[in-house]
Design a protein around this motif. Structure first.
Motif, PDB file in Angstrom:
ATOM      1  N   UNK A 147       0.836  -1.201   0.000  1.00  0.00           N
ATOM      2  CA  UNK A 147       0.000   0.000   0.000  1.00  0.00           C
ATOM      3  C   UNK A 147       0.870   1.249   0.000  1.00  0.00           C
ATOM      4  N   UNK A 148       1.899   1.217   0.819  1.00  0.00           N
ATOM      5  CA  UNK A 148       2.820   2.357   0.927  1.00  0.00           C
ATOM      6  C   UNK A 148       3.542   2.602  -0.389  1.00  0.00           C
ATOM      7  N   UNK A 149       3.918   1.526  -1.082  1.00  0.00           N
ATOM      8  CA  UNK A 149       4.645   1.637  -2.351  1.00  0.00           C
ATOM      9  C   UNK A 149       3.827   2.379  -3.403  1.00  0.00           C
ATOM     10  N   UNK A 150       2.517   2.124  -3.428  1.00  0.00           N
ATOM     11  CA  UNK A 150       1.650   2.751  -4.429  1.00  0.00           C
ATOM     12  C   UNK A 150       1.585   4.267  -4.263  1.00  0.00           C
ATOM     13  N   UNK A 151       1.711   4.727  -3.033  1.00  0.00           N
ATOM     14  CA  UNK A 151       1.582   6.163  -2.794  1.00  0.00           C
ATOM     15  C   UNK A 151       2.931   6.875  -2.715  1.00  0.00           C
ATOM     16  N   UNK A 152       4.011   6.116  -2.528  1.00  0.00           N
ATOM     17  CA  UNK A 152       5.312   6.755  -2.303  1.00  0.00           C
ATOM     18  C   UNK A 152       6.332   6.506  -3.399  1.00  0.00           C
ATOM     19  N   UNK A 212       3.080   5.362   8.196  1.00  0.00           N
ATOM     20  CA  UNK A 212       1.972   4.705   7.491  1.00  0.00           C
ATOM     21  C   UNK A 212       1.523   3.453   8.247  1.00  0.00           C
ATOM     22  N   UNK A 213       2.478   2.685   8.750  1.00  0.00           N
ATOM     23  CA  UNK A 213       2.176   1.465   9.505  1.00  0.00           C
ATOM     24  C   UNK A 213       1.375   1.779  10.761  1.00  0.00           C
ATOM     25  N   UNK A 214       1.807   2.787  11.507  1.00  0.00           N
ATOM     26  CA  UNK A 214       1.136   3.145  12.754  1.00  0.00           C
ATOM     27  C   UNK A 214      -0.245   3.743  12.496  1.00  0.00           C
TER      28      UNK A 214
END
Length: 310
Positions: A73-78, A244-246
């Motif tokens: 998920x983080x990869x798609x936005x960052x 993002x995880x938190x």
């Protein structure tokens, strides 16, 4: 025999060669440009490595898979790709000793051998946690008659279950491996089990009715994440990923674990949330301190144990 010469049209040959040259240029230039762009994109893509170390039993599911899903998920936005590798504590220490250092490490509290690699003044972030509890398949159990004879302890897989027992005033009880302890409880060999949230889900899966009493004297079942990268760009992305995880910790229920400060459950697991503990271990430690704690548990030295935990 007469010899014949084949007439050569130099003009046509020249035109053909020029045409071939132009065609080659027309094809080659876009291809080269595309390759250059792809190489530039590859150079710009930041890739991080995250090690997941299971220092204690979870509730259900895989923490490594959970982290990879959050990372995707983080990869798609960052535009930063993160690969998650699951390692044992020993394998992680061996890799570190050989100079293989990831960008991030997710580990259980009490883990030793990584404290010197954590960046940012030993910063660590707790992203989920478990807890100890007494369990009984007697739904009328009041937990006031617990003795060393009728209690079996789930020894865990790297956590200090013995500390929880001693701080509850119990010494000399039998300790077994996680699954064996649970089986002895449901087979009626023991009335009580000192276990964790993992045992709650074991009983649920088996369809066994049970009663529960949370332990509030001690907890070391905390999953932390820390940055170990020294690269400025990677360090910046690592911080963003932790944020993002938190921010997505409401999904922790998929692991059967908890998130401090949040109420995520409306069943028996809710009894395990929002607790305050007399003693806790929430950070990594050095090997010397770990051995001292283990020895105080073996010696049933509650005074020394409390001093070490303060």
């Amino acid at each position: 025999m007469p010899k014949f010469k084949i007439p050569i049209n130099k003009t046509k040959i020249t035109r053909f060669l020029l045409f071939a040259l132009c065609f080659t240029v027309i094809i080659a230039v876009p291809v080269m440009a595309m390759n250059k762009k792809n190489n530039a994109d590859a150079d710009e893509m930041t890739v991080l490595t995250l090690w997941q170390i299971d220092g204690f039993e979870g509730g259900k599911g895989s923490r490594a898979t959970y982290l990879q899903n959050i990372a995707d998920e983080f990869s798609k936005r960052s535009g930063c790709y993160i690969t998650v590798n699951s390692l044992s504590a020993d394998a992680a220490r061996l890799n570190l000793s050989k100079g293989t250092v990831p960008d991030l490490i997710s580990y259980g509290a009490g883990m030793y051998g990584i404290e010197g690699y954590i960046r940012g003044n030993n910063l660590y972030y707790g992203w989920c946690n478990g807890g100890y509890c007494f369990l009984s398949v007697d739904i009328n159990a009041n937990f006031e008659d617990i003795t060393k004879e009728n209690l079996i302890i789930n020894g865990g897989t790297g956590n200090f279950a013995g500390a929880a027992a001693i701080l509850c005033g119990i010494t000399g009880a039998e300790v077994a491996k996680p699954t064996a302890a649970y089986v002895k409880l449901i087979n009626g060999e023991f009335k009580y089990l000192l276990g964790t949230q993992r045992d709650i889900f074991r009983l649920r899966t088996r369809g066994v009715a049970y009663s529960i009493k949370p332990v509030t004297t001690f907890n070391d079942l905390y999953q932390n994440i820390s940055i170990t990268s020294t690269n400025v760009k990677q360090l910046a992305f690592a911080k963003q990923f932790i944020e993002h995880l938190l921010a997505n910790n409401s999904k922790i229920t998929s692991l059967g674990l908890m998130s401090e400060g949040k109420n995520l459950y409306d069943d028996e697991m809710h009894l395990m949330e929002g607790l305050e503990y007399d003693f806790r271990i929430t950070t990594p430690m050095n090997e010397g301190l770990k051995k001292e704690i283990e020895q105080s548990i073996i010696n049933c030295d509650i005074k020394k144990l409390k001093n070490l935990l303060n």
